[in-house]
Scaffold this motif. Structure first.
Motif, PDB file in Angstrom:
ATOM      1  N   VAL A 144       0.798  -1.235   0.000  1.00  0.00           N
ATOM      2  CA  VAL A 144       0.000   0.000   0.000  1.00  0.00           C
ATOM      3  C   VAL A 144       0.830   1.286   0.000  1.00  0.00           C
ATOM      4  O   VAL A 144       0.328   2.329  -0.384  1.00  0.00           O
ATOM      5  N   GLU A 145       2.089   1.228   0.440  1.00  0.00           N
ATOM      6  CA  GLU A 145       2.917   2.439   0.484  1.00  0.00           C
ATOM      7  C   GLU A 145       4.013   2.291  -0.563  1.00  0.00           C
ATOM      8  O   GLU A 145       4.930   1.502  -0.390  1.00  0.00           O
ATOM      9  N   VAL A 283      -8.493 -14.342  15.979  1.00  0.00           N
ATOM     10  CA  VAL A 283      -7.643 -13.151  15.930  1.00  0.00           C
ATOM     11  C   VAL A 283      -6.856 -13.143  14.615  1.00  0.00           C
ATOM     12  O   VAL A 283      -6.774 -12.129  13.928  1.00  0.00           O
ATOM     13  N   LEU A 284      -6.312 -14.308  14.281  1.00  0.00           N
ATOM     14  CA  LEU A 284      -5.551 -14.435  13.034  1.00  0.00           C
ATOM     15  C   LEU A 284      -6.411 -14.036  11.829  1.00  0.00           C
ATOM     16  O   LEU A 284      -5.995 -13.243  10.988  1.00  0.00           O
ATOM     17  N   TYR A 285      -7.624 -14.585  11.766  1.00  0.00           N
ATOM     18  CA  TYR A 285      -8.518 -14.232  10.657  1.00  0.00           C
ATOM     19  C   TYR A 285      -8.825 -12.733  10.686  1.00  0.00           C
ATOM     20  O   TYR A 285      -8.815 -12.075   9.653  1.00  0.00           O
ATOM     21  N   GLY A 286      -9.090 -12.212  11.888  1.00  0.00           N
ATOM     22  CA  GLY A 286      -9.417 -10.787  12.014  1.00  0.00           C
ATOM     23  C   GLY A 286      -8.292  -9.910  11.466  1.00  0.00           C
ATOM     24  O   GLY A 286      -8.535  -8.965  10.708  1.00  0.00           O
ATOM     25  N   VAL A 287      -7.046 -10.242  11.817  1.00  0.00           N
ATOM     26  CA  VAL A 287      -5.908  -9.432  11.375  1.00  0.00           C
ATOM     27  C   VAL A 287      -5.734  -9.530   9.859  1.00  0.00           C
ATOM     28  O   VAL A 287      -5.547  -8.521   9.169  1.00  0.00           O
ATOM     29  N   ARG A 288      -5.836 -10.746   9.326  1.00  0.00           N
ATOM     30  CA  ARG A 288      -5.649 -10.906   7.882  1.00  0.00           C
ATOM     31  C   ARG A 288      -6.780 -10.232   7.093  1.00  0.00           C
ATOM     32  O   ARG A 288      -6.533  -9.607   6.068  1.00  0.00           O
ATOM     33  N   LEU A 289      -8.009 -10.347   7.591  1.00  0.00           N
ATOM     34  CA  LEU A 289      -9.119  -9.685   6.889  1.00  0.00           C
ATOM     35  C   LEU A 289      -8.970  -8.167   6.965  1.00  0.00           C
ATOM     36  O   LEU A 289      -9.290  -7.451   6.012  1.00  0.00           O
ATOM     37  N   ALA A 290      -8.436  -7.685   8.099  1.00  0.00           N
ATOM     38  CA  ALA A 290      -8.205  -6.232   8.223  1.00  0.00           C
ATOM     39  C   ALA A 290      -7.191  -5.781   7.170  1.00  0.00           C
ATOM     40  O   ALA A 290      -7.341  -4.720   6.552  1.00  0.00           O
ATOM     41  N   GLN A 291      -6.180  -6.608   6.920  1.00  0.00           N
ATOM     42  CA  GLN A 291      -5.195  -6.257   5.882  1.00  0.00           C
ATOM     43  C   GLN A 291      -5.845  -6.199   4.503  1.00  0.00           C
ATOM     44  O   GLN A 291      -5.551  -5.311   3.712  1.00  0.00           O
ATOM     45  N   ILE A 292      -6.735  -7.170   4.252  1.00  0.00           N
ATOM     46  CA  ILE A 292      -7.415  -7.197   2.950  1.00  0.00           C
ATOM     47  C   ILE A 292      -8.271  -5.939   2.785  1.00  0.00           C
ATOM     48  O   ILE A 292      -8.216  -5.258   1.760  1.00  0.00           O
ATOM     49  N   ALA A 293      -9.043  -5.647   3.838  1.00  0.00           N
ATOM     50  CA  ALA A 293      -9.957  -4.489   3.752  1.00  0.00           C
ATOM     51  C   ALA A 293      -9.158  -3.209   3.513  1.00  0.00           C
ATOM     52  O   ALA A 293      -9.521  -2.383   2.663  1.00  0.00           O
ATOM     53  N   TYR A 294      -8.064  -3.056   4.242  1.00  0.00           N
ATOM     54  CA  TYR A 294      -7.266  -1.831   4.091  1.00  0.00           C
ATOM     55  C   TYR A 294      -6.661  -1.745   2.693  1.00  0.00           C
ATOM     56  O   TYR A 294      -6.699  -0.701   2.047  1.00  0.00           O
ATOM     57  N   MET A 295      -6.131  -2.874   2.232  1.00  0.00           N
ATOM     58  CA  MET A 295      -5.516  -2.882   0.906  1.00  0.00           C
ATOM     59  C   MET A 295      -6.542  -2.535  -0.180  1.00  0.00           C
ATOM     60  O   MET A 295      -6.277  -1.746  -1.077  1.00  0.00           O
ATOM     61  N   MET A 296      -7.731  -3.119  -0.060  1.00  0.00           N
ATOM     62  CA  MET A 296      -8.749  -2.855  -1.079  1.00  0.00           C
ATOM     63  C   MET A 296      -9.213  -1.409  -1.030  1.00  0.00           C
ATOM     64  O   MET A 296      -9.416  -0.780  -2.060  1.00  0.00           O
ATOM     65  N   ARG A 297      -9.370  -0.878   0.193  1.00  0.00           N
ATOM     66  CA  ARG A 297      -9.821   0.511   0.300  1.00  0.00           C
ATOM     67  C   ARG A 297      -8.754   1.468  -0.225  1.00  0.00           C
ATOM     68  O   ARG A 297      -9.046   2.445  -0.885  1.00  0.00           O
ATOM     69  N   LYS A 298      -7.509   1.165   0.090  1.00  0.00           N
ATOM     70  CA  LYS A 298      -6.435   2.110  -0.226  1.00  0.00           C
ATOM     71  C   LYS A 298      -5.977   2.005  -1.686  1.00  0.00           C
ATOM     72  O   LYS A 298      -5.659   3.006  -2.304  1.00  0.00           O
ATOM     73  N   THR A 299      -5.939   0.780  -2.236  1.00  0.00           N
ATOM     74  CA  THR A 299      -5.353   0.622  -3.570  1.00  0.00           C
ATOM     75  C   THR A 299      -6.351   0.134  -4.617  1.00  0.00           C
ATOM     76  O   THR A 299      -6.053   0.177  -5.807  1.00  0.00           O
TER      77      THR A 299
END
Ligand SMILES: Nc1ncnc2c1ncn2[C@@H]1O[C@H](COP(=O)(O)OP(=O)(O)O)[C@@H](O)[C@H]1O
Ligand SMILES: [Mg+2]
Length: 368
Positions: A144-145, A283-299
């Motif tokens: 993303v950066e 927790v693992l799923y939550g963290v990985r899904l958070a990465q997906i959501a951020y990546m999709m929103r940002k890029t």
């Protein structure tokens, strides 16, 4: 991001596999040892240049063969169609190709072709040492950066020089050490700013996912530790300068972003110490899904998602939570399972658009 086709040769028990995956969901069903995880491993290898199961890539090469090859036609949201390929030889030589051109760095493939996998070893993210959590953050920032790779490369180059100096065994030349400390401090501070921003964004996304999909069941907090004591030292340069003697004595680079960690806490204690295995998985799923959501929103790019043995990993309620997430953040997904009976009617109707493959002794057949 979509895989349009996938060809695998001589990776574990996959001698010659050729698939046309569905752009949305792909179920891969097969008995233990049939080759399900190996298929996911081939996709992850193509993106990351290494396996999620072993650091020793020779183990991936099918017994009796001298080289494995994975090749794929992909379609990216921004840059259209590409051909990506990777091969590994028994002598340990890796070569990566993008659109027919040999790449100097395997990371060139990761850039066009991001993959997130959740499989048995992923639990190390919660239970293991800090390097995996740093890799998680760096993976996210890499995608993303756009400045990340350059800053990280300069930081790492400085660190390598400083390490060599500290470990040379001779009396350390302090003028030279101060020079490398300034380089490390300069790029380290920039890396720290980027990492802190990424962590903040990830934490925010995690909060939303917890609220929207996991009914706030995850009592998780995150704490980023930058790799030096910011309460005592205003800057990394000040820290490195005051700690110079101890670094010389220990002959090691003790402070900076390469020593950072992301503490994952449950009600104030480290999740790895107090959570049940089931909670850690969430927790693992939550963290990985958070990465997906951020990546999709940002890029605007959706990574490819590999979920190894999803029905065995999560209970039905939480599988449905993941499904609800994927409805809003659609990714091309590969889900493996031991039998088609573990793919519930709910999953089939939620993932209406899908293909199902059956695998036996490394041979794949599309069944619907
Ligand atoms: N280097 C290799 N060469 C040939 N077969 C291998 C190699 N490494 C592992 N295997 C075999 O590949 C098979 C598939 O493994 P795996 O993909 O983990 O199965 P699954 O996930 O379906 O349970 C196993 O039977 C395993 O013994
Ligand atoms: Mg498996």
């Amino acid at each position: 991001m979509r895989l349009l086709s996938l060809e695998v040769s001589n990776l574990r028990n996959l001698q010659s596999v050729s698939l046309l995956p569905h752009p949305n969901t792909n179920f891969v069903i097969g008995a233990n040892g049939s080759g399900k995880t190996s298929l996911l491993e081939s996709i992850a290898l193509l993106s990351n240049g290494r396996s999620f199961r072993t650091p020793d890539s020779k183990k991936l090469i099918r017994h009796g063969s001298d080289q494995l090859v994975v090749f794929s036609a992909i379609e990216s949201e921004h840059s259209g169609k590409h051909r990506v390929g990777i091969s590994k030889s028994g002598k340990g030589i890796t070569s990566a190709k993008l659109d027919g051109k040999l790449q100097q760095k395997v990371s060139a493939l990761a850039k066009v072709f991001p993959v997130i996998s959740i499989e048995t070893n992923s639990m190390e993210l919660i239970e293991g040492g800090p390097s995996l959590r740093r890799s998680l953050l760096d993976w996210g920032m890499f995608h993303v950066e756009h400045r990340f790779l350059e800053i990280w490369g300069q930081y790492r180059a400085g660190l390598k020089q400083k390490n060599a100096l500290l470990k040379s065994g001779k009396k350390v030349n302090t003028t030279e050490l101060q020079h490398w400390n300034r380089v490390i401090a300069h790029f380290g501070e920039r890396l720290d700013i980027e990492r802190t921003q990424y962590c903040d964004a990830l934490i925010e996304q995690f909060g939303r996912i917890r609220h929207d999909y996991f009914e706030s069941e995850l009592e998780i907090q995150f704490r980023y530790r930058p790799g030096w004591d910011k309460a005592t030292f205003v800057t990394l340069e000040q820290c490195l300068s005051e700690k110079m003697e101890s670094e010389i004595q220990r002959a090691s680079c003790l402070y900076g972003p390469h020593r950072a960690d992301l503490d994952i806490l449950w009600n104030g204690s480290l999740a790895k110490d107090i959570c049940s295995r089931g909670q850690k998985k969430l927790v693992l799923y939550g963290v990985r899904l958070a990465q997906i959501a951020y990546m999709m929103r940002k890029t605007g790019v959706s990574p490819i998602l590999l979920l190894d043995d999803l029905p065995a990993e999560l209970d039905e309620k939480n599988i449905n939570n993941v499904i609800r997430f994927l409805k809003e953040f659609p990714c091309q997904t590969f889900i493996t399972a031991i039998s088609d009976q573990s793919i519930t009617q709910e999953m089939l109707s939620a993932f209406e658009e899908h293909k199902m493959f059956h695998v036996e002794h490394g041979t794949f057949e599309e069944i619907r």
